[in-house]
Motif scaffolding. Sequence first.
Motif: not given
Length: 198
Positions: A40-48, A126-130
Amino acid sequence: MKTLPPIIQVGDVLLSSEILTERFCCDLSACKGACCIEGDAGAPVTLDEIAEIEDCLDTVWGDLSASAQAVIDKQGVAYTDQEGDLVTSIVRGKDCVFTYYEGCCLCALEKAFRAGKIRFCKPVSCALYPIRAKKIGEDLVGLNYNRWEVCKAAIEKGKALDLPLYQFLKDPLIRRFGEDWYAELLDTVRELKAQGYL
């Protein structure tokens, strides 16, 4: 075998012990990339990472669906979700805007990276999932294993290969925490095996 503590500390990272014990290996032929289109949401991202993604937009734009392009035009590559976290924008309440289809759901950013067109692969979350990372206070990061039905085939494949999750995700763990940290993790695993915990 002794009972492993639920949390293991390596440097300034607290890991769920499942990261050491669970066997895991993505099986795209089975899951079809469901983790990029479910939820129900996108992948967490940082400002960088948002800045990096914006720099790559022109390169990947042609691989994005018209719906994804419209979402990005309207709200950008990321938004703040209900929990207050920055996450990648999504289409129709679920699909990441950077998904594209080639037999299964893949990442347009990763495709361009692997082709040598951009230097940014994809968000580290994304790379770290799960594995999911969460900041704990000022100095600590918590890593939890996110068990999800769509990854059932990955667990089966990981068991068949006898591949622990922390080994499957070696490269993204090094990308996020560094080679010295990963070497410390391997030392910790060796110590836990010597003590009869693993």
